[in-house]
Scaffold this active site. Structure first.
Site, short mmCIF file in Angstrom:
data_model
loop_
_atom_site.label_atom_id
_atom_site.label_comp_id
_atom_site.label_asym_id
_atom_site.label_seq_id
_atom_site.Cartn_x
_atom_site.Cartn_y
_atom_site.Cartn_z
CG PHE A 217 32.82 48.19 29.17
CD1 PHE A 217 34.17 48.45 28.96
CD2 PHE A 217 32.47 47.25 30.14
CE1 PHE A 217 35.14 47.79 29.71
CE2 PHE A 217 33.43 46.60 30.89
CZ PHE A 217 34.77 46.86 30.67
CG ASP A 326 26.18 43.67 29.03
OD1 ASP A 326 25.91 43.54 30.24
OD2 ASP A 326 27.34 43.87 28.62
CE LYS A 357 29.63 46.58 36.43
NZ LYS A 357 30.87 46.85 37.17
CB THR A 381 37.00 25.17 37.68
OG1 THR A 381 38.05 24.73 36.81
CG2 THR A 381 37.12 24.46 39.02
#
Length: 500
Positions: A217, A326, A357, A381
């Site tokens: 994931f 990751d 997280k 942004t």
């Protein structure tokens, strides 16, 4: 296997610890622990079933304006403290899921409350700048105090983002640009490249790929979703890319009983990785990078040995692929080291590493050679949020001052030992106990039993999370102590004893 030797050692020592098998044996009471009443509660307090009446009413209201079927209950964050989450019906639960592993040092930590209240920090919280063009004066200073103070080995470059998905998405872009730059050499963009990229065609948009693993994931944006393979509901109906997907090892437990089988399983997966890299090169879909989680989390808390990851890193070098780790869920200290990949013992563990997280903000570290060669190539942004860097700097101070990495390792050992005890007493409900630090999990017989156990635990005052098809995962905060582990184990032991 080397990746979870702690599980093996605990299993071996457990066999000699017969007192754990004595009927009626209890873990030491949480009452024996010293509780900071200003920060942590002394235990769960349940007033209604969960979700309670107020939560159910709010869920109805929310469902009018969006699909609210995923909502468990509504929370009272003003009353939540330390390891305890309070809902809008006044139920107080020991939270071992911590907002899908994203609360680093507990709810409403006094040091963070104080930080927010300081007048000199007001402007940081109310003025969110476009960091790529108009950063505040103290931006570099706060990055040095926070993220750069825990930078992984070999990665001096840093880009902040808002979440895990955009961190991985932009890491992919960084890898693709790096790979194309290697092929192009010192030449400038060609006229053909500049024109064809505007219509999504080669050579301006080269047909590169990222190799990922089944069960992974990495997020839900378009690029990330192409590397996410944990649940069909995340992917169904959404167009995707033809990128290679390798098998991730499925280890057998207890590890010490399946050493040869697990070594063969990891070798099979590594061989498939190499085969896919070669296959996709022949298909003109060159593998520019490999992405992997140190522990597959959403996909079922799937572990592999440290040796597996070391060999995977070697494969990436051999074939000239970037190696992306990751650490969105595994990073931040819960495995007993700040980054889970530190367990591999490599001086050059990765080319790029993403985080989010527990780190309060998203982003990625990378090596110098992956630095974009022009402005606006990796851009949005906000590019993160300076207020999160401010909070993270204090979180890291607390982690170091209170030695919370050692705490995660010790409390995790208590938790894992207790889970092995429960597995021995209730093998019909618990199997494949595994973990590193407090990053623990176990399997249940099926999804139905898993979901029922989570629901019962919630109504007994304990928040747990599911993952994969039938696993229960533990994601407590870094201030989860030994006595919290004993408290949970007592409650869950009673649940299993009565489970029908």
């Amino acid at each position: 296997m080397a990746s979870v030797l702690l599980t093996r050692r605990l299993a071996c020592s457990f066999r000699h610890n017969h007192r754990l098998l004595v009927p009626g044996w209890r873990h030491i009471s949480q009452a024996a622990a010293k509780v900071d009443v200003e920060f942590d509660y002394d235990g769960p307090l349940m007033k209604t079933e969960v979700p309670g009446p107020r939560s159910r009413e709010l869920m109805k209201q929310l469902n009018i304006i969006q699909n609210a079927e995923a909502v468990h209950f509504f929370c009272n964050y003003e009353e939540s403290r330390g390891n305890y989450l309070v809902d809008v019906d006044g139920n107080r639960m020991l939270d071992l899921y911590s907002q899908i592993s994203s609360i680093p040092i507990g709810y409403s930590h006094p040091a963070l409350v104080k930080l927010v209240q300081q007048p000199q920090n007001v402007s940081t919280f109310i003025n969110r700048p476009a960091l790529g063009i108009l950063p505040p004066e103290n931006f570099v200073e706060k990055l040095r105090e926070s993220l750069l103070s825990v930078a992984p080995k070999g990665m001096s470059q840093l880009i902040t983002m808002a979440c895990g998905s955009c961190s991985n998405e932009n890491a992919f872009k960084t890898i693709f640009m790096w790979y194309r730059s290697k092929e192009r050499g010192q030449s400038a963009f060609s006229k053909e490249e500049l024109e064809t990229c505007m219509i999504n065609q080669a050579p301006g948009c080269p047909d590169y790929s990222i190799l990922s693993f089944m069960g992974a994931f990495h997020g839900r944006t378009m690029g990330c979703l192409a590397t996410t393979h944990s649940k069909a509901i995340h992917k169904i109906d959404i167009p995707s890319f033809d990128w290679p997907i390798a098998p991730f090892p499925r280890l057998k437990y207890p590890l010490e009983e399946f050493v040869k089988e697990n070594q063969q399983e990891e070798a099979r997966c590594l061989e498939e990785v190499e085969d896919l890299i070669v296959k996709y090169r022949k298909k003109k879909k060159t593998v520019a990078g490999i992405i992997v989680e140190p522990i597959q989390s959403e996909g079922g808390d799937n572990h592999a040995s440290d040796d597996f990851f070391r060999k995977l890193r070697d494969i990436s070098r051999k074939h000239g692929c970037a190696f992306l780790v990751d650490e969105v869920q595994t990073g931040g200290g819960s495995t007993g080291k700040f980054w889970a990949h530190e367990h591999w013992g490599l001086d050059d563990p990765a080319d790029v590493m993403t985080f989010s997280k527990k780190m309060m903000t998203g982003g990625f570290f990378h090596k110098e050679e992956f630095r974009p060669n022009a402005p606006y190539r990796i851009f949005n942004t906000w590019l993160g949020d300076p207020s999160k860097n401010l909070l993270l700097a204090e979180v890291i101070n607390i982690i170091k001052r209170e030695d919370l990495l050692s705490n995660a390792a010790h409390a995790g050992k208590v938790l894992l030992t207790g889970l092995l005890d429960l597995q021995a007493r209730y093998p019909q409900f618990i199997s494949r106990v595994r973990g590193r630090g407090t990053f623990c999990s176990f399997d249940t017989p099926d999804e139905s039993i898993r979901n029922k156990l989570i629901s019962i635990a919630r109504n007994k005052g304990v928040m747990l999370g599911g993952c994969g098809d039938k696993s229960i995962r533990f994601r407590p905060t870094l201030v989860f102590r030994d006595h919290h582990a004993h408290l949970f184990l007592n409650i869950f032991s009673d649940i299993l004893a009565d489970f029908k």
